[in-house]
Design a protein around this motif. Structure first.
Motif, PDB file in Angstrom:
ATOM      1  N   GLU A 137       0.720  -1.163  -0.019  1.00  0.00           N
ATOM      2  CA  GLU A 137       0.024   0.149  -0.004  1.00  0.00           C
ATOM      3  C   GLU A 137       0.895   1.244  -0.051  1.00  0.00           C
ATOM      4  O   GLU A 137       2.246   1.154   0.301  1.00  0.00           O
ATOM      5  CB  GLU A 137      -0.999  -0.138   1.164  1.00  0.00           C
ATOM      6  N   PHE A 138       0.138   2.407  -0.304  1.00  0.00           N
ATOM      7  CA  PHE A 138       1.150   3.673  -0.127  1.00  0.00           C
ATOM      8  C   PHE A 138       0.327   4.702   0.269  1.00  0.00           C
ATOM      9  O   PHE A 138      -0.336   5.776  -0.122  1.00  0.00           O
ATOM     10  CB  PHE A 138       0.855   4.285  -1.781  1.00  0.00           C
ATOM     11  N   PRO A 139       0.305   4.562   1.720  1.00  0.00           N
ATOM     12  CA  PRO A 139      -0.350   5.483   2.773  1.00  0.00           C
ATOM     13  C   PRO A 139       0.416   6.855   2.676  1.00  0.00           C
ATOM     14  O   PRO A 139       1.729   6.753   2.576  1.00  0.00           O
ATOM     15  CB  PRO A 139      -0.411   4.971   4.036  1.00  0.00           C
ATOM     16  N   GLU A 140      -0.207   7.894   3.201  1.00  0.00           N
ATOM     17  CA  GLU A 140       0.311   9.436   3.085  1.00  0.00           C
ATOM     18  C   GLU A 140       0.886   9.340   4.524  1.00  0.00           C
ATOM     19  O   GLU A 140       0.226   9.456   5.552  1.00  0.00           O
ATOM     20  CB  GLU A 140      -0.381  10.440   2.957  1.00  0.00           C
ATOM     21  N   ILE A 141       2.456   9.557   4.900  1.00  0.00           N
ATOM     22  CA  ILE A 141       2.946   9.459   5.976  1.00  0.00           C
ATOM     23  C   ILE A 141       3.748  10.746   6.075  1.00  0.00           C
ATOM     24  O   ILE A 141       4.731  10.694   5.357  1.00  0.00           O
ATOM     25  CB  ILE A 141       3.694   8.193   6.571  1.00  0.00           C
ATOM     26  N   ALA A 142       3.618  11.796   6.964  1.00  0.00           N
ATOM     27  CA  ALA A 142       4.326  12.759   7.099  1.00  0.00           C
ATOM     28  C   ALA A 142       4.525  13.712   5.833  1.00  0.00           C
ATOM     29  O   ALA A 142       5.732  14.060   5.669  1.00  0.00           O
ATOM     30  CB  ALA A 142       5.614  12.489   7.938  1.00  0.00           C
ATOM     31  N   GLY A 143       3.622  13.764   4.908  1.00  0.00           N
ATOM     32  CA  GLY A 143       3.808  14.489   3.610  1.00  0.00           C
ATOM     33  C   GLY A 143       4.167  13.487   2.608  1.00  0.00           C
ATOM     34  O   GLY A 143       4.628  13.907   1.532  1.00  0.00           O
ATOM     35  N   ASP A 177       9.829   1.836   1.744  1.00  0.00           N
ATOM     36  CA  ASP A 177      10.435   2.743   1.327  1.00  0.00           C
ATOM     37  C   ASP A 177      10.766   4.237   1.776  1.00  0.00           C
ATOM     38  O   ASP A 177       9.509   4.802   2.216  1.00  0.00           O
ATOM     39  CB  ASP A 177      10.201   3.028  -0.256  1.00  0.00           C
ATOM     40  N   TYR A 178      11.805   4.942   2.065  1.00  0.00           N
ATOM     41  CA  TYR A 178      12.017   6.149   2.625  1.00  0.00           C
ATOM     42  C   TYR A 178      11.709   7.282   1.725  1.00  0.00           C
ATOM     43  O   TYR A 178      11.647   7.273   0.570  1.00  0.00           O
ATOM     44  CB  TYR A 178      13.647   6.549   3.121  1.00  0.00           C
ATOM     45  N   PRO A 179      11.333   8.346   2.339  1.00  0.00           N
ATOM     46  CA  PRO A 179      11.109   9.609   1.433  1.00  0.00           C
ATOM     47  C   PRO A 179      12.299   9.553   0.432  1.00  0.00           C
ATOM     48  O   PRO A 179      13.473   9.330   0.821  1.00  0.00           O
ATOM     49  CB  PRO A 179      11.100  10.611   2.376  1.00  0.00           C
ATOM     50  N   ASP A 216      12.151  11.213  11.443  1.00  0.00           N
ATOM     51  CA  ASP A 216      10.915  11.999  11.605  1.00  0.00           C
ATOM     52  C   ASP A 216       9.776  11.165  10.944  1.00  0.00           C
ATOM     53  O   ASP A 216       8.664  10.762  11.369  1.00  0.00           O
ATOM     54  CB  ASP A 216      10.707  13.570  11.164  1.00  0.00           C
ATOM     55  N   HIS A 217      10.145  10.658   9.792  1.00  0.00           N
ATOM     56  CA  HIS A 217       9.203   9.925   8.814  1.00  0.00           C
ATOM     57  C   HIS A 217       8.877   8.604   9.549  1.00  0.00           C
ATOM     58  O   HIS A 217       7.927   8.228   9.845  1.00  0.00           O
ATOM     59  CB  HIS A 217       9.737   9.695   7.618  1.00  0.00           C
ATOM     60  N   LEU A 218       9.961   8.057  10.191  1.00  0.00           N
ATOM     61  CA  LEU A 218      10.143   6.730  10.905  1.00  0.00           C
ATOM     62  C   LEU A 218       8.769   6.746  11.993  1.00  0.00           C
ATOM     63  O   LEU A 218       8.116   5.934  11.937  1.00  0.00           O
ATOM     64  CB  LEU A 218      11.432   6.315  11.226  1.00  0.00           C
ATOM     65  N   LEU A 219       9.135   7.933  12.698  1.00  0.00           N
ATOM     66  CA  LEU A 219       8.371   7.897  13.869  1.00  0.00           C
ATOM     67  C   LEU A 219       6.749   8.158  13.633  1.00  0.00           C
ATOM     68  O   LEU A 219       6.072   7.765  14.126  1.00  0.00           O
ATOM     69  CB  LEU A 219       8.888   9.304  14.944  1.00  0.00           C
ATOM     70  N   ALA A 220       6.599   8.935  12.399  1.00  0.00           N
ATOM     71  CA  ALA A 220       5.125   9.239  11.789  1.00  0.00           C
ATOM     72  C   ALA A 220       4.675   7.722  11.450  1.00  0.00           C
ATOM     73  O   ALA A 220       3.452   7.556  11.570  1.00  0.00           O
ATOM     74  CB  ALA A 220       5.497  10.140  10.894  1.00  0.00           C
ATOM     75  N   LEU A 221       5.595   7.038  10.796  1.00  0.00           N
ATOM     76  CA  LEU A 221       4.980   5.559  10.274  1.00  0.00           C
ATOM     77  C   LEU A 221       4.614   4.737  11.603  1.00  0.00           C
ATOM     78  O   LEU A 221       3.751   4.075  11.518  1.00  0.00           O
ATOM     79  CB  LEU A 221       6.338   5.029   9.424  1.00  0.00           C
ATOM     80  N   VAL A 222       5.342   4.671  12.632  1.00  0.00           N
ATOM     81  CA  VAL A 222       5.007   4.020  13.711  1.00  0.00           C
ATOM     82  C   VAL A 222       3.655   4.400  14.232  1.00  0.00           C
ATOM     83  O   VAL A 222       2.502   3.448  14.695  1.00  0.00           O
ATOM     84  CB  VAL A 222       6.218   4.220  14.667  1.00  0.00           C
ATOM     85  N   ASP A 223       3.535   5.585  14.471  1.00  0.00           N
ATOM     86  CA  ASP A 223       2.255   6.197  14.644  1.00  0.00           C
ATOM     87  C   ASP A 223       1.108   6.023  13.869  1.00  0.00           C
ATOM     88  O   ASP A 223       0.046   5.579  14.237  1.00  0.00           O
ATOM     89  CB  ASP A 223       2.517   8.018  14.931  1.00  0.00           C
ATOM     90  N   HIS A 224       1.251   6.174  12.586  1.00  0.00           N
ATOM     91  CA  HIS A 224       0.267   5.869  11.668  1.00  0.00           C
ATOM     92  C   HIS A 224      -0.213   4.385  11.696  1.00  0.00           C
ATOM     93  O   HIS A 224      -1.548   4.138  11.540  1.00  0.00           O
ATOM     94  CB  HIS A 224       0.860   6.049  10.095  1.00  0.00           C
ATOM     95  N   ALA A 228      18.410   3.823  12.989  1.00  0.00           N
ATOM     96  CA  ALA A 228      18.072   3.209  14.180  1.00  0.00           C
ATOM     97  C   ALA A 228      19.169   3.882  15.253  1.00  0.00           C
ATOM     98  O   ALA A 228      18.719   4.051  16.437  1.00  0.00           O
ATOM     99  CB  ALA A 228      18.242   1.747  14.122  1.00  0.00           C
ATOM    100  N   LEU A 229      20.488   3.716  15.218  1.00  0.00           N
ATOM    101  CA  LEU A 229      21.533   4.175  16.085  1.00  0.00           C
ATOM    102  C   LEU A 229      21.018   5.620  16.618  1.00  0.00           C
ATOM    103  O   LEU A 229      21.389   5.859  17.775  1.00  0.00           O
ATOM    104  CB  LEU A 229      22.730   3.972  15.497  1.00  0.00           C
ATOM    105  N   LYS A 230      20.607   6.358  15.743  1.00  0.00           N
ATOM    106  CA  LYS A 230      20.528   7.792  15.926  1.00  0.00           C
ATOM    107  C   LYS A 230      18.930   7.999  16.837  1.00  0.00           C
ATOM    108  O   LYS A 230      18.889   8.619  17.765  1.00  0.00           O
ATOM    109  CB  LYS A 230      20.457   8.835  14.889  1.00  0.00           C
ATOM    110  N   VAL A 231      18.135   7.321  16.379  1.00  0.00           N
ATOM    111  CA  VAL A 231      16.642   7.570  16.800  1.00  0.00           C
ATOM    112  C   VAL A 231      16.361   6.775  18.221  1.00  0.00           C
ATOM    113  O   VAL A 231      15.630   7.495  19.091  1.00  0.00           O
ATOM    114  CB  VAL A 231      15.538   7.365  15.662  1.00  0.00           C
ATOM    115  N   VAL A 232      16.939   5.700  18.144  1.00  0.00           N
ATOM    116  CA  VAL A 232      16.572   4.693  19.571  1.00  0.00           C
ATOM    117  C   VAL A 232      16.952   5.509  20.895  1.00  0.00           C
ATOM    118  O   VAL A 232      16.005   5.689  21.619  1.00  0.00           O
ATOM    119  CB  VAL A 232      16.781   3.361  19.407  1.00  0.00           C
TER     120      VAL A 232
END
Length: 298
Positions: free
Chosen positions: A26-32, A80-82, A101-109, A127-131
């Motif tokens: 699928e192709f949801p809209e995530i963080a624009g 796939d990333y932005p 930021d996109h990853l966190l929005a995807l988790v929330d979505h 992952a090393l930076k966001v966790v």
């Protein structure tokens, strides 16, 4: 009945491996960003979700040989990333914060509860930076030849030249040469992998998107986003590090050193592979991931 397979695992297509499994593309809209997402193994969501993050200019097909094996036990979500794959292409520049930021929005979505981050190369860097900034969001970390460390300019420029050629002129030969940067044995590069990446690189607008992705290769941008030993030492979650004996960014000893820095780390060496252990040694990789995750449940 066991099927007689006359070709190597690395040459099985994604479709041949998941065609009999319920899945959603699928192709949801995530963080624009219109984001390409593949979900497999929804029936195992109760055991947790493995969230799969590919490498630079990569796409979810990088995990072709892992999705089925892992989705038989857990829900698997690959995307796939932005600026990458078949998600919305990018202009300007992309830095680690943009991906995070996109990853966190995807988790929330998707309402994911403590997904296990499985990142190869750029995915491991993210992952090393966001966790450490959001440890409450995730369950564990799986690093497949993670990127992000400062490396000699000559080595970085050589890789960038091959990548630039493949994007500017996505011929079969150029794209296969680009994949040869991350895959040690040329015989393990499947026709499907070349064809998929060739089609992605040939999209209108991908040249500009590749420049946005390549921002992390410029010295000043890379330095402010770079991973160092402290990023490994401050990882709060259980972490599996899969390294190889032909990793371009460092020897097996380098990988073992990074793993020792992890407070809750586990190290696995995949022999006979380069920067894509999940592709070249799926037997080692899949077993290591499942053993690691099962140890967290014990």
């Amino acid at each position: 009945m066991t099927l007689d397979r006359p070709f190597a695992t690395q040459h099985e297509t994604l479709w041949s491996q998941i065609a009999d499994r319920a899945h959603v593309l699928e192709f949801p809209e995530i963080a624009g960003t219109r984001t390409r997402v593949l979900r497999v193994g929804e029936e195992n969501a109760g055991r947790g979700t493995i969230l799969m993050l590919a490498g630079t200019t990569g796409h979810l097909e990088a995990f072709t040989h892992n999705i089925r094996a892992l989705s038989e036990h857990y829900r698997v979500l690959a995307y796939d990333y932005p600026g990458h794959g078949y998600s919305t292409l990018a202009e300007g520049s992309l830095e680690i914060k943009d991906y995070a930021d996109h990853l966190l929005a995807l988790v929330d979505h998707y309402g994911l509860e403590k997904p296990h981050l499985c990142g190869e190369s750029l995915g491991g860097w993210i992952a090393l930076k966001v966790v450490p900034e959001h440890p409450e969001v995730f369950g564990s970390v799986i690093l497949s030849a993670p990127g992000g460390r400062m490396i000699p300019p000559a080595k970085l420029n050589g890789t960038q030249s091959v990548s630039a050629d493949a994007v500017a002129q996505p011929t079969w030969e150029n794209v296969k040469r680009r994949l040869g940067v991350v895959i040690h044995d040329e015989a393990a590069i499947s026709d499907e992998l070349v064809a998929v990446r060739q089609a992605i690189y040939a999209q209108p607008g991908f040249v500009a998107s590749a420049k946005a992705i390549a921002a992390l290769r410029t010295p000043e941008v890379r330095e402010r986003n770079a991973v160092d030993d402290s990023d490994y030492a401050r990882q709060p979650l259980p972490t599996l590090l899969v390294w190889t004996d032909n990793e371009p960014s460092g020897s097996p000893e380098v990988g073992a050193h990074l793993a020792e820095l992890l407070p809750r780390g586990r190290f696995v060496l995949a022999e006979g592979a380069a920067h894509w252990p999940q592709w070249e040694r799926p037997d080692v990789f899949n077993t290591a991931v499942l053993d690691f995750l099962e140890s967290l449940e014990a």
